[in-house]
Every structure is written in structure tokens, then in C-alpha cells.
Design an enzyme around this catalytic site. Structure first.
Site, PDB file in Angstrom:
ATOM      1  N   GLU A 307       1.004  -1.287  -0.037  1.00 13.48           N
ATOM      2  CA  GLU A 307      -0.093   0.049   0.044  1.00 13.48           C
ATOM      3  C   GLU A 307       0.915   1.239   0.061  1.00 13.48           C
ATOM      4  O   GLU A 307       0.530   2.210   0.888  1.00 13.48           O
ATOM      5  CB  GLU A 307      -1.004  -0.144   1.334  1.00 13.48           C
ATOM      6  CG  GLU A 307      -2.063  -1.114   1.157  1.00 13.48           C
ATOM      7  CD  GLU A 307      -2.999  -1.181   2.170  1.00 13.48           C
ATOM      8  OE1 GLU A 307      -2.872  -0.655   3.281  1.00 13.48           O
ATOM      9  OE2 GLU A 307      -3.927  -1.563   1.958  1.00 13.48           O
ATOM     10  N   ASP A 381      -8.454  -8.817   4.245  1.00 19.85           N
ATOM     11  CA  ASP A 381      -8.331  -7.731   5.037  1.00 19.85           C
ATOM     12  C   ASP A 381      -9.458  -7.595   6.294  1.00 19.85           C
ATOM     13  O   ASP A 381     -10.253  -6.664   6.121  1.00 19.85           O
ATOM     14  CB  ASP A 381      -8.178  -6.427   4.243  1.00 19.85           C
ATOM     15  CG  ASP A 381      -7.607  -5.421   5.077  1.00 19.85           C
ATOM     16  OD1 ASP A 381      -6.898  -5.533   6.343  1.00 19.85           O
ATOM     17  OD2 ASP A 381      -7.599  -4.135   4.884  1.00 19.85           O
ATOM     18  N   GLU A 409     -12.487  -2.084  12.436  1.00 20.51           N
ATOM     19  CA  GLU A 409     -12.586  -1.266  10.874  1.00 20.51           C
ATOM     20  C   GLU A 409     -13.473  -1.792   9.900  1.00 20.51           C
ATOM     21  O   GLU A 409     -14.351  -0.997   9.371  1.00 20.51           O
ATOM     22  CB  GLU A 409     -11.048  -1.427  10.075  1.00 20.51           C
ATOM     23  CG  GLU A 409     -10.996  -1.074   8.714  1.00 20.51           C
ATOM     24  CD  GLU A 409      -9.570  -0.986   8.165  1.00 20.51           C
ATOM     25  OE1 GLU A 409      -8.794  -1.789   8.670  1.00 20.51           O
ATOM     26  OE2 GLU A 409      -9.376  -0.819   7.074  1.00 20.51           O
TER      27      GLU A 409
HETATM   28  C1  GCV Z   1      -2.323   0.393   8.530  1.00 18.75           C
HETATM   29  C2  GCV Z   1      -5.971  -2.018   5.416  1.00 18.75           C
HETATM   30  C3  GCV Z   1      -6.529  -0.604   6.166  1.00 18.75           C
HETATM   31  C4  GCV Z   1      -5.228   0.205   6.322  1.00 18.75           C
HETATM   32  C5  GCV Z   1      -4.162  -0.632   6.981  1.00 18.75           C
HETATM   33  C6  GCV Z   1      -3.665  -1.752   6.239  1.00 18.75           C
HETATM   34  C7  GCV Z   1      -2.732  -2.506   6.658  1.00 18.75           C
HETATM   35  O1  GCV Z   1      -5.633  -1.771   4.293  1.00 18.75           O
HETATM   36  O2  GCV Z   1      -7.499  -0.252   5.525  1.00 18.75           O
HETATM   37  O3  GCV Z   1      -5.502   1.349   7.201  1.00 18.75           O
HETATM   38  O4  GCV Z   1      -2.945   0.335   7.150  1.00 18.75           O
HETATM   39  O5  GCV Z   1      -4.856  -2.587   6.126  1.00 18.75           O
HETATM   40  O6  GCV Z   1      -2.762  -3.568   7.593  1.00 18.75           O
HETATM   41  O7  GCV Z   1      -1.281  -2.419   6.723  1.00 18.75           O
END
Ligand code: GCV
Length: 717
Positions: A307, A381, A409
Site C-alpha cells: 500500500e 483484510d 475497521e
Molecule cells: C495500516 C488496511 C487498512 C489500512 C491498514 C492496512 C494494513 O488496508 O485499511 O488502514 O494500514 O490494512 O494493514 O497495513
């Protein structure tokens, strides 16, 4: 005093007493009223004798004193010597006197370094109760476990407990930024007040450490995996050191996230190439600097080439190169590198669910000894439900640690009541079949399947500076349950719910029975009203708050919910079977077969693995469309039932927490209906079918749901 002033003061006092209850988590130490238990406890807990005087042992002794006084309303005498009977003796193995050491010799063989013994023994014909372990932190764990017995009103007669944690690293991952915002945090701002550290030690740091120690958590990553290199500068390391000093007596090690490009950003180097000697040296020096300040520093957690985070691939290297370079830097000090396997690429057209396995599995056996690969529980996720990640069991020569998300989340933030240990247990109990039947994820995680030296479980923390720590009073149970499962991944979620309720609210069976049932069903409820039958990632964009199955305009295909549900006129679901992306082939043959075949694929995972027609017949005889709609409705009904249960609990608990949960359940009910209506209206465009009998008609249009925007939804950076 005037009447109004009196009323005001009364409200203020009762408010602060209630607010304190929220703050005290599962360490309420409520006074016991059951006369039989009171008399049993009182007769066996007259005095405390503690062997040793370390900071940790002082904390343990104080905890016992406070707990016993509060639970029994009887102050235990603090004695220096063992005299008479019914003493409660605490101390680590080598600080005990020789009589005790001898009496417990064979017991010490039953525990590991962090394990404890709680045992009733006869010493010179006198009955005594002893709490011990191989070091003082283990004794502290024993003390908290003993207080748990008391809080849950268990008999203390003839105790003989030997309990050791099954994993080495039991750790919280804080996604806390240096500006105190918390990524995916729904309980206020970060606990860490970087501005006032190192000189100001907030009482919260101590209370945080105590709460964690009480459930056996022994590590904390203070900073977000989307890392900021500044944390590694002397200015911040001094602050980290102050926190480490607070946490140390509670057995909690501090870890940090390492931004891979730190050598460039704060080290003035031109590159962060892990094979560059200057870079290697920079990290070695950095590790030396950190360990000088914090000799028991745990190590680094790294999100690399994921990411948008920098990583070794920026220099044509791979994850092994990156992890091993850092591992070399911390190895001389006993540090570990937790290297995350959460990777998927915008340049990879493959099914996102397959990418982490495809990339990491070939690295098996290539990491240094002090590297542990941290794998999320599922391949996408942290969804309300995911099949277990195919990497578990598939890297026999590499220690893998579990990453769970405690913060919700994708499960209604800190607004929805969802008891996560049910989800955690489901994953841990899953059979990978990688070494034949019984090769559960728990066995991979505790290292018993492949005899790994380091083992661990991480939980993305749900803690913030809200008065009650976690936003929702019941979200405290998820922090608690995570710690308990990290200690013992084989614990039953129902046992955890029971312990937590008794320690947090009340031992009254009229309260426990229905509320425990409500907790146990809450996870299935959220699956039903958000993503039934294997649907996933259909939350609205970015903030992930509320439904957004229609979202299709994001630059990366796998960021769009339409990528995951693939609804069309023919049906719905992601074909990951042989006829589709063949993700099922990443599992052991037994599991592959199970998931691949439409007939045997568990219905709870159906649309995760298969694209099926709207008329597909479910096991209960319903068509898929009807079954899906009824599941959404069932989720809503389950929340209504949770409300009914909760509404009857008012007389057993304090009014503040009662009302808090009542209001939150009301929101959850509204939002469950929102999920049901928005998703069904959207999918109905493709199914072209009427809602079946029993499913309430939406009161809003699809356009209305699509128009809802939440620019300030929390936790979204
Ligand atoms: C910390 C998901 C979440 C992100 C998070 C990522 C990860 O994509 O939405 O906020 O980033 O996971 O675990 O690195």
C-alpha cells in the site's frame, strides 16, 4: 445545602463512580455478596507474604492487597515470615525459601519461563496458598490469574494450577501516528502523548500496562505500520525510552515500526537499499543506539512494499533481503523482526487473495532465525468473515505469527457490539491439513506443528484515550479476549466471555446467562447484516463505514467493492475455484477440495469461493437470492434480539454503562437496517427478483443510500 446543589453533587458523584467503572475495565474487583464464598475466601486469605522486592513483585503484592480488600472488604495483613496457616505466599522460584523450593520442585518442571503455579500446599502440616513462577513477571501473571478466580467467584480450595503461555510474543499493534491520530482508531486519540513525553508520565501509561499484564500481553508496538521515520530520531527515542521504563515492571516490551526509507529520511543517505553497506551499517548503528537506551527493546515491525510503503523492492531486492538485513541489525541484542506479509500490488492483475501467498510462500526457509512473518488471519483484510489465510501451515521452515484486528475497521467501528473472540477462535481452530488432519492454525501459531523457536500473536489495538479505553464498553471484551487467546490459542470464546462478564459487570447468573449468549451470537449477527454467505469488502470506500457495494470508480481495481462481489445478471460471488482464479489451490489438497467443490464448500464461505446463480439452491432449499435476503434480515433481527436482552439488564449493573450500551445498540440496529436495505436494493438490480416473505421492505431508495457521504468518518487518516 440547597436541594438542587444536593442533586447536582449526587449526580456528579454517581457519574464519576460509574465513569470509573468504565475505566477500570475487567479489573473491577467488585465486592462479593455470596456469603458462602465470602466466608471461604476470608478464612483462606488472611495475610500475604511476598518473597523478593523487585518493582514487579511490589506491583504484584499491591495488586493482591487492593484486589482482596476490594473484593472481600478485608485488608490482608502483610507479613514478613511464614507463620501460622492460610498465608498467601508469592515470589519467584529462586526467591522462595528452600522448603518451598523443595515442595514445588516438580511443579516448576510443568511450566515455561513465563508460566505460573497457583497451589494449595501443606508446609510443615500447615495449609498455605502459593503463587509462583520462574521470574517475577510470571508471578505477576499468577497474581492476576488468582484475582480472576476470585472475581469469577471460583473456589480457592485445593488449587493446583500450572499454566504457561503457548506463544512467546503476545503483542498489541498500535496504528498510532505521531500526531496522535490513530489509523482505524475509533476510541479517541492515541494514548501516547509525544508532546509531553518523556517528562510527563500519564497515569494512563501505567494503567495500560497493568491491564495488559493482567491478560498476559507482553509486547506493544507503539507506532503505526504506515510508519514515520521520525520515531527513530533521538528526540523521539528518548520518549520511547520513558514508556519502556513504565512498561518494564509489567513485563511489557516496547517495539517500533521501522520505515524502510528511514536511512534516507533521517540518515541523509542516498539509498535505503538493504544490500548497500552504508545502509546496513546505518541500521546496525540505529539498533545499537536504541538498545543503549532500551536494553530489552523487542525489535521492529515492518510493512514494506505494501500500500505505497517503501521497501526493498524499490531497490530491486526482495522481502527476504529487507527482513534479513534488519534482522542482522537487532540480532546481537536479541531483537526480532516482525515482517508483514500483507502485500498486494496494483501491478499484479491476479486475484488479490492469492498475492501474499504467491509472493511469500517461495521464501520459506530463507529468513534469518530472528525473523517472524506476520500474516493477517485472512487473505483479504480483516473482514467480518474470511477463510483462514492459505499461508498458515504452508511455510514449515518459517515462523508465522497471527495478525488479528481488534479495532473494528470493517465491523462497525466502536459503535457495534461484536464479540471478536468468536471470530479469532474460528480462525485458530481451522484445520490447514498441511501436516494431515488436525494441523490447525493454532498449532502453526503456537509453533507446535513445525517446532518453531519464536511464536506470536499480534492484535491491532482498539485502544484510545476515550474514558473507557475502547469506545464501546463491550469492545473491552475484544482487547481482553485477544490477550487470553494470545496466551492460549485453544481457549473457548464462551469461557472468555464468561470470565470477562463476571470481572467487568456482575456474577449474577440472571445477567451472565443471557448476556453471554448475546455476545456469542453477536459476531454471526454482524456477518449476516453486512456480508452474509461469504460476501466481503463491500464497505464504503476509504473509511469503510457503512455499505458501498456499488463503488466502482477507484483507481486500483481491488479497492472497489464490485471487484469482490461480482454481482451480475447471472449471479453473485468471486469464483476462486478451478474454473476461476484457482485460489483454492493455495490450500492443502483436502481443504482445496472442500472449498473448490460447490457441493462441499461451507455455505458461510460460498460467495468467497464461487460465483453462483441467483436461483442456486441453498442447503435449506431457498434460492440464493431469497437466502441472501433472509440472512440480511436475520442479522437485523439478531440485533433487535440483542436489544431485548440488554434492556432487561438494567437492574444488575450501573446505569451509565447500561445506558451507553443501550444507545449503542440502538445505533447498531439502525445501521444493520441500513446495511440490509442498501445491499439488497443494490443486488436486486441484478437479481431482478422480489424480496422474499419475511424481509422488510426498504423505506429509502438506492439513490438515497448512494448519496450518503461521511467525509469525517473517524480513523481514516
Ligand atoms: C495500516 C488496511 C487498512 C489500512 C491498514 C492496512 C494494513 O488496508 O485499511 O488502514 O494500514 O490494512 O494493514 O497495513
Amino acid at each position: 445545602m440547597t436541594l438542587s446543589r444536593f442533586v447536582f453533587l449526587f449526580v456528579l458523584i454517581s457519574f464519576s463512580a460509574s465513569a470509573q467503572k468504565d475505566y477500570k475495565l475487567w479489573l473491577q474487583y467488585n465486592k462479593i455478596t455470596n456469603p458462602e464464598i465470602v466466608s471461604e475466601y476470608k478464612s483462606s486469605l488472611k495475610s500475604i507474604i511476598s518473597f523478593g522486592n523487585s518493582e514487579t513483585l511490589k506491583i504484584a503484592t499491591k495488586e493482591l492487597e487492593t484486589g482482596i480488600l476490594s473484593i472481600l472488604d478485608q485488608k490482608p495483613e502483610i507479613k514478613k515470615e511464614i507463620e501460622g496457616e492460610n498465608n498467601l505466599i508469592i515470589g519467584s522460584q529462586f526467591s522462595l525459601n528452600s522448603d518451598l523450593q523443595k515442595a514445588l520442585q516438580s511443579d516448576f518442571e510443568k511450566i515455561n519461563n513465563e508460566g505460573f503455579i497457583i497451589k494449595s500446599i501443606a508446609l510443615k502440616n500447615k495449609k498455605q496458598l502459593i503463587i509462583t513462577g520462574k521470574n517475577d513477571v510470571a508471578v505477576l501473571y499468577g497474581v492476576f490469574s488468582f484475582l480472576r478466580l476470585m472475581q469469577t467467584n471460583k473456589s480457592l480450595k485445593d488449587l493446583n494450577i500450572a499454566d504457561s503461555p503457548k506463544t512467546n510474543i503476545r503483542i498489541l499493534n498500535h496504528w498510532d501516528n505521531l500526531d496522535r491520530t490513530v489509523e482505524r482508531g475509533y476510541a479517541g486519540f492515541s494514548l501516547w502523548n509525544w508532546q509531553k513525553l518523556p517528562d510527563f508520565i500519564d497515569q494512563r501509561y501505567i494503567d495500560y500496562a497493568r491491564a495488559n499484564a493482567s491478560i498476559g500481553i507482553n509486547g506493544t508496538v507503539l507506532t503505526n505500520v504506515n510508519a514515520n521515520a521520525l520515531i527513530l530520531t533521538p528526540q523521539y527515542l528518548e520518549k520511547v525510552e520513558a514508556l519502556a521504563n513504565v512498561f518494564r515492571p509489567y513485563g511489557i516490551k516496547v517495539y517500533l515500526t521501522a520505515r524502510f526509507s528511514a536511512p534516507i529520511e533521517i540518515g541523509n543517505l542516498k539509498t535505503a537499499d538493504p544490500k548497500d553497506p552504508e545502509v546496513m551499517n546505518w541500521w546496525k548503528n540505529k539498533a545499537t543506539e536504541i538498545y543503549k537506551r532500551i536494553p530489552d527493546f523487542g525489535g521492529f515491525l515492518v510493512k514494506a512494499n505494501s500500500e505505497g510503503q517503501p521497501g526493498p523492492q524499490n531497490y530491486g531486492r526482495d522481502h527476504v533481503d529487507g527482513a534479513n538485513m534488519l534482522a542482522d541489525a537487532v540480532a546481537p541484542f536479541g531483537g526480532v523482526i516482525m515482517w508483514r506479509a500483507f502485500v498486494y500490488s496494483e501491478h499484479d492483475a491476479n486475484d488479490r487473495a492469492k498475492q501474499a501467498y504467491a509472493e511469500f510462500q517461495p521464501y520459506d526457509g530463507k529468513f534469518k532465525e530472528n525473523v517472524i512473518v506476520q500474516v493477517k488471519n485472512g487473505a483479504i483484510d480483516f473482514q467480518p468473515r474470511e477463510p483462514f489465510h492459505p499461508l498458515f501451515g504452508a511455510m514449515p521452515k518459517t515462523p508465522l505469527m497471527m495478525e488479528f484486528q481488534i479495532t473494528q475497521e470493517y465491523l462497525g467501528f466502536s459503535t457495534h457490539l461484536v464479540f471478536l473472540p468468536k471470530l479469532f477462535q474460528e480462525v485458530l481452530a481451522s484445520d490447514t491439513y498441511q501436516k494431515g488432519k488436525g494441523s490447525t492454525v493454532a498449532k502453526v501459531v503456537d509453533g507446535s506443528l513445525y517446532n518453531n523457536k519464536i511464536t506470536g500473536i499480534a492484535g491491532v489495538a482498539n485502544i484510545g484515550n476515550d474514558l473507557n479505553w475502547t469506545g464501546h464498553p463491550f469492545a473491552q471484551a475484544n482487547w481482553y479476549g485477544f490477550g487470553r487467546l494470545a496466551w492460549n490459542p485453544y481457549l473457548d470464546a464462551e469461557v472468555i466471555a464468561d470470565e470477562w462478564l463476571r470481572s467487568t459487570f456482575s456474577n449474577d447468573e440472571n445477567f451472565i446467562k443471557p448476556v453471554k449468549k448475546m455476545m456469542m451470537e453477536s459476531r454471526e449477527a454482524v456477518v449476516n447484516y453486512m456480508t452474509p454467505l461469504g460476501l466481503h469488502h463491500i464497505m464504503d470506500t476509504g473509511h469503510h463505514y457503512g455499505p458501498g457495494p456499488w463503488v466502482s470508480n477507484l483507481s486500483r481495481p481491488e479497492w472497489n467493492p464490485v471487484y469482490y462481489h461480482k454481482a451480475d445478471k447471472n449471479g453473485i460471488g468471486f469464483d476462486r475455484s478451478k474454473t476461476g482464479t484457482n485460489a483454492t489451490a493455495q490450500y492443502a489438497p483436502e481443504v482445496e477440495k472442500l472449498f473448490d467443490n460447490l457441493e462441499t464448500c461451507p455455505e458461510k464461505d460460498l460467495l468467497w469461493f464461487h460465483h453462483v446463480s441467483w436461483d442456486y439452491k441453498l442447503k435449506n432449499g431457498q434460492t440464493l437470492w431469497n437466502g441472501l435476503a433472509l440472512k440480511y434480515q436475520e442479522g437485523v433481527n439478531q440485533v433487535a434480539a440483542m436489544q431485548d436482552v440488554w434492556n432487561k439488564t438494567g437492574k444488575y449493573i450501573d446505569s451509565e454503562r447500561f445506558h451507553e450500551v443501550q444507545m449503542l445498540l440502538e445505533i447498531q440496529y439502525k445501521e444493520a437496517k441500513w446495511w440490509r436495505d442498501a445491499c439488497l436494493l443494490y443486488f436486486q438490480q441484478y437479481s431482478g427478483k422480489e424480496l422474499p416473505l419475511g424481509v422488510e421492505k426498504p423505506t429509502q431508495t438506492l439513490d438515497y443510500f448512494k448519496s450518503l457521504k461521511f467525509p469525517f468518518a473517524p480513523g481514516n487518516g
